[in-house]
Write an enzyme that holds these catalytic residues in place. Structure first.
Site, PDB file in Angstrom:
ATOM      1  N   TRP A 126      14.650  19.432  99.536  1.00 48.03           N
ATOM      2  CA  TRP A 126      14.670  21.004  99.659  1.00 48.03           C
ATOM      3  C   TRP A 126      15.857  21.638  99.346  1.00 48.03           C
ATOM      4  CZ3 TRP A 126       9.869  22.434  99.534  1.00 48.03           C
ATOM      5  CH2 TRP A 126       8.991  21.577 100.249  1.00 48.03           C
ATOM      6  N   ASP A 153       5.044  14.271  98.151  1.00 51.17           N
ATOM      7  CA  ASP A 153       5.248  14.268  99.325  1.00 51.17           C
ATOM      8  C   ASP A 153       5.995  15.545 100.025  1.00 51.17           C
ATOM      9  OD1 ASP A 153       6.336  13.282 101.854  1.00 51.17           O
ATOM     10  OD2 ASP A 153       6.407  11.359 101.355  1.00 51.17           O
ATOM     11  N   VAL A 154       5.482  16.311 100.926  1.00 49.70           N
ATOM     12  CA  VAL A 154       6.143  17.589 101.077  1.00 49.70           C
ATOM     13  C   VAL A 154       6.202  17.486 102.787  1.00 49.70           C
ATOM     14  CG1 VAL A 154       5.916  19.044  99.472  1.00 49.70           C
ATOM     15  CG2 VAL A 154       4.133  18.685 100.796  1.00 49.70           C
ATOM     16  N   GLU A 155       7.538  17.427 103.304  1.00 51.18           N
ATOM     17  CA  GLU A 155       7.608  17.353 104.834  1.00 51.18           C
ATOM     18  C   GLU A 155       9.262  17.661 105.013  1.00 51.18           C
ATOM     19  OE1 GLU A 155       7.519  13.041 106.123  1.00 51.18           O
ATOM     20  OE2 GLU A 155       6.858  12.696 104.062  1.00 51.18           O
ATOM     21  N   TRP A 156       9.384  18.080 106.168  1.00 48.89           N
ATOM     22  CA  TRP A 156      10.827  18.299 106.415  1.00 48.89           C
ATOM     23  C   TRP A 156      11.448  17.097 106.843  1.00 48.89           C
ATOM     24  CZ3 TRP A 156      11.056  22.749 104.772  1.00 48.89           C
ATOM     25  CH2 TRP A 156      10.355  23.794 105.135  1.00 48.89           C
TER      26      TRP A 156
END
Length: 296
Positions: A126, A153-156
């Protein structure tokens, strides 16, 4: 004594057909119930879970199972994976704008040589501009028309040393949109979005409804954790055990039947969306000889 024996034999002959019939009926019912009970775990008998969870037991009843891997799985025996019933694999390719998984190409070609359909995934960082990350993915992932759609792949990533922070929702959505479009332009296939419960709730609810989703839920069925989100792939455990991989590996399942899986591979599109998205140029043509009805 002979006469007594004759009477006993006669009595046995009169009773045995009824007794045997009842016995066979009860046995058949018991065997039927038993087969239903063992079916979920016997579909892929070589696969297991180091820490099985009852909340995701329904995943085992679905017919199409696969894995996702990165360098952390070490050297993968792809032939053994296929022999164990692995139908697909998602392979980590890139992260951010300057990192390539050290085993990506080894896994990429190993899976193909073993005959396992595979797709490459990019892990979003990010703190890096979206266009730089997209360019990095395009530089390092080969264009293969036979590959599965790519995955974003989207995650914190709160454990990151360099970039643990979250970004505002509007910024995250804008970055995702840029990368999805660039990945589709590179591969010719609409990407799959991978996410977890927290990121979906904070960022993705109600968004990107024309994209297939691959979701993580290791303690409950997806509908219990994701609000109004239809899924195409479900990561149901991170402690799976599969021949060909030493130690834990993520196990995943596809939502549908074997025929619907053939439709997905052939069209690069969720079969439930094919009729709607095909006129938009998103889905490839289906071979009517190879695939049946979408409901089969």
């Amino acid at each position: 004594m002979k006469r007594r024996s004759s009477r006993r034999r006669a009595k046995t002959r009169r009773i045995s057909p009824l007794a045997i019939g009842r016995f066979l009926a009860v046995t058949a019912i018991a065997m039927g119930l038993a087969s239903c009970a063992i079916a979920p775990s016997s579909r892929y008998p070589a696969k297991s879970d180091a820490k099985p969870h009852a909340g995701v037991a329904s995943a085992h009843r679905l017919p199409i199972h696969g894995v996702d891997v990165s360098k952390w799985q070490g050297k993968v025996d792809w032939a053994a994976l296929r022999q164990a019933g692995t139908k697909f694999a998602f392979i980590k390719a890139t992260e951010g704008g300057d990192h390539v998984d050290s085993r990506f190409l080894e896994n990429w070609w190993g899976a193909k040589n073993a005959g396992i359909p595979r797709g490459a995934y990019h892990f979003v960082y990010w703190c890096r501009p979206a266009h730089e990350q997209a360019a990095w993915f395009k530089k390092n992932v080969p264009q293969d028309p036979e590959a599965l759609p790519p995955v974003l792949d989207v995650e914190w990533n709160g454990e990151s040393v360099n970039c643990p922070r979250k970004v505002p929702r509007e910024q995250a959505l804008a970055m995702i949109d840029v990368m999805l479009k660039e990945m589709e332009a590179h591969t010719g296939k609409r990407p799959i979005i991978y996410t977890d419960i927290t990121f979906h709730k904070e960022i993705l609810e109600g968004e990107f409804t024309d994209y297939p989703f691959w979701i993580r839920s290791v303690a409950a069925e997806p509908h219990e954790r994701y609000n109004n989100r239809r899924w195409t792939f479900w990561q149901f455990t991170t402690t799976g055990r599969v021949p060909g991989v030493s130690g834990d590996v993520d196990r995943n399942t596809f939502y549908g039947t074997e025929n619907q899986w053939r439709m997905f591979v052939q069209s690069a599109c969720d079969p439930r969306d094919h009729h709607r998205l095909k006129p938009m140029g998103v889905c490839r043509d289906l071979d009517p000889v190879q695939t049946a009805s979408i409901d089969e």
